[in-house]
Design a protein around this motif. Structure first.
Motif, PDB file in Angstrom:
ATOM      1  N   ALA A   2       0.827  -1.201   0.000  1.00  0.00           N
ATOM      2  CA  ALA A   2       0.000   0.000   0.000  1.00  0.00           C
ATOM      3  C   ALA A   2       0.861   1.250   0.000  1.00  0.00           C
ATOM      4  O   ALA A   2       0.566   2.223  -0.718  1.00  0.00           O
ATOM      5  CB  ALA A   2      -0.939  -0.011   1.206  1.00  0.00           C
ATOM      6  N   ASN A   3       1.935   1.244   0.772  1.00  0.00           N
ATOM      7  CA  ASN A   3       2.804   2.416   0.841  1.00  0.00           C
ATOM      8  C   ASN A   3       3.569   2.634  -0.457  1.00  0.00           C
ATOM      9  O   ASN A   3       3.810   3.778  -0.855  1.00  0.00           O
ATOM     10  CB  ASN A   3       3.754   2.295   2.030  1.00  0.00           C
ATOM     11  N   VAL A   4       3.931   1.567  -1.118  1.00  0.00           N
ATOM     12  CA  VAL A   4       4.589   1.689  -2.411  1.00  0.00           C
ATOM     13  C   VAL A   4       3.616   2.309  -3.415  1.00  0.00           C
ATOM     14  O   VAL A   4       3.988   3.194  -4.195  1.00  0.00           O
ATOM     15  CB  VAL A   4       5.117   0.312  -2.897  1.00  0.00           C
ATOM     16  N   PHE A  23       5.104  -0.700 -11.533  1.00  0.00           N
ATOM     17  CA  PHE A  23       5.759  -1.790 -10.807  1.00  0.00           C
ATOM     18  C   PHE A  23       6.731  -2.505 -11.743  1.00  0.00           C
ATOM     19  O   PHE A  23       7.875  -2.760 -11.376  1.00  0.00           O
ATOM     20  CB  PHE A  23       4.731  -2.776 -10.243  1.00  0.00           C
ATOM     21  N   GLU A  24       6.272  -2.818 -12.949  1.00  0.00           N
ATOM     22  CA  GLU A  24       7.118  -3.536 -13.901  1.00  0.00           C
ATOM     23  C   GLU A  24       8.339  -2.725 -14.303  1.00  0.00           C
ATOM     24  O   GLU A  24       9.416  -3.286 -14.511  1.00  0.00           O
ATOM     25  CB  GLU A  24       6.306  -3.888 -15.155  1.00  0.00           C
ATOM     26  N   ALA A  25       8.202  -1.405 -14.382  1.00  0.00           N
ATOM     27  CA  ALA A  25       9.272  -0.549 -14.884  1.00  0.00           C
ATOM     28  C   ALA A  25      10.352  -0.232 -13.859  1.00  0.00           C
ATOM     29  O   ALA A  25      11.447   0.159 -14.231  1.00  0.00           O
ATOM     30  CB  ALA A  25       8.681   0.763 -15.413  1.00  0.00           C
ATOM     31  N   GLY A  26      10.077  -0.401 -12.577  1.00  0.00           N
ATOM     32  CA  GLY A  26      11.109  -0.035 -11.610  1.00  0.00           C
ATOM     33  C   GLY A  26      10.943  -0.666 -10.257  1.00  0.00           C
ATOM     34  O   GLY A  26      11.893  -1.181  -9.678  1.00  0.00           O
ATOM     35  N   VAL A  27       9.752  -0.637  -9.735  1.00  0.00           N
ATOM     36  CA  VAL A  27       9.512  -1.138  -8.385  1.00  0.00           C
ATOM     37  C   VAL A  27       9.796  -2.630  -8.289  1.00  0.00           C
ATOM     38  O   VAL A  27      10.245  -3.121  -7.255  1.00  0.00           O
ATOM     39  CB  VAL A  27       8.066  -0.815  -7.937  1.00  0.00           C
ATOM     40  N   TYR A  31      10.402  -5.126  -5.243  1.00  0.00           N
ATOM     41  CA  TYR A  31       9.083  -5.472  -4.716  1.00  0.00           C
ATOM     42  C   TYR A  31       8.238  -6.005  -5.855  1.00  0.00           C
ATOM     43  O   TYR A  31       7.946  -5.285  -6.803  1.00  0.00           O
ATOM     44  CB  TYR A  31       8.435  -4.218  -4.123  1.00  0.00           C
ATOM     45  N   SER A  32       7.832  -7.257  -5.771  1.00  0.00           N
ATOM     46  CA  SER A  32       7.013  -7.824  -6.844  1.00  0.00           C
ATOM     47  C   SER A  32       5.546  -7.837  -6.425  1.00  0.00           C
ATOM     48  O   SER A  32       5.224  -7.983  -5.245  1.00  0.00           O
ATOM     49  CB  SER A  32       7.480  -9.237  -7.193  1.00  0.00           C
ATOM     50  N   ALA A  33       4.692  -7.649  -7.417  1.00  0.00           N
ATOM     51  CA  ALA A  33       3.255  -7.630  -7.149  1.00  0.00           C
ATOM     52  C   ALA A  33       2.510  -8.013  -8.417  1.00  0.00           C
ATOM     53  O   ALA A  33       2.918  -7.660  -9.522  1.00  0.00           O
ATOM     54  CB  ALA A  33       2.825  -6.245  -6.691  1.00  0.00           C
ATOM     55  N   SER A  34       1.424  -8.717  -8.230  1.00  0.00           N
ATOM     56  CA  SER A  34       0.568  -9.073  -9.357  1.00  0.00           C
ATOM     57  C   SER A  34      -0.482  -7.983  -9.545  1.00  0.00           C
ATOM     58  O   SER A  34      -0.714  -7.151  -8.654  1.00  0.00           O
ATOM     59  CB  SER A  34      -0.134 -10.404  -9.078  1.00  0.00           C
TER      60      SER A  34
END
Length: 181
Positions: A2-4, A23-27, A31-34
């Motif tokens: 949530a904070n990300v 998320f895909e471009a840097g995070v 940190y991985s997330a679907s």
């Protein structure tokens, strides 16, 4: 997570699709997330009033764009300045580092000091474990296994020492940059 998401939305208002791409471009480096987990986290942020719908397209899918509320900004700032919790020290440290530019310059060293303290605590714990392991007499039938278990511990120690050195250097650079600015 949530904070990300809050940190990303503080950069600019985004749709769920935009967040997935961010998320895909840097995070995803730390940190991985679907897409589904991002959706659930976004819904939770919306429920708690930390984000709001900035706009919604008419018709079809009704693409929504989200932005952070004042309450969300305060929650994000509290998280950035708070203690690092959870089992994944690296993700906790790197997620704060990634968004450090959101904070006023004077508060950035505080975050880096908290990261350093968390790393030092983990390193001390591993060093105590190393001392305990060194005192164990390993039976012959487990020696091969013990070699690799100790190698795993050595990796953890080296990783923590590297991280501590790296964040100490970053803290020094940020501190000197703030003094000269």
């Amino acid at each position: 997570m949530a904070n990300v998401i809050l940190g990303l939305l503080l950069i600019r208002a985004m749709s769920q699709y935009d967040l997935v791409k961010a998320f895909e471009a840097g995070v995803s480096l730390f940190y991985s997330a679907s897409s589904g987990s991002i959706k659930r986290a976004l819904d939770g942020l919306l429920e708690r009033g930390l984000v709001e719908i900035a706009s919604q397209e008419e018709g079809g899918r009704g693409r929504k764009t989200y932005r952070v509320t004042a309450i969300g900004e305060a929650a994000f700032r509290e998280w950035m300045l708070g203690d690092l919790v959870g089992g994944d020290m690296e993700a906790a440290a790197l997620s704060r580092l990634y968004f450090l530019g959101h904070l006023p310059a004077a508060e950035r060293p505080v975050v880096l000091e908290r990261i350093q303290a968390r790393i030092e605590s983990g390193l001390a714990q591993l060093e105590r474990l190393e001392a305990q392991v060194a005192a164990v007499d390993v039976p012959d039938e487990l020696r091969d296994l013990a070699v690799y278990q100790r190698a795993t511990l050595a990796y953890g120690l080296a990783s923590h020492r590297f991280a501590l050195d790296w964040f100490t250097q970053m803290h020094d650079e940020v501190g000197s940059r703030e003094i000269t600015s």
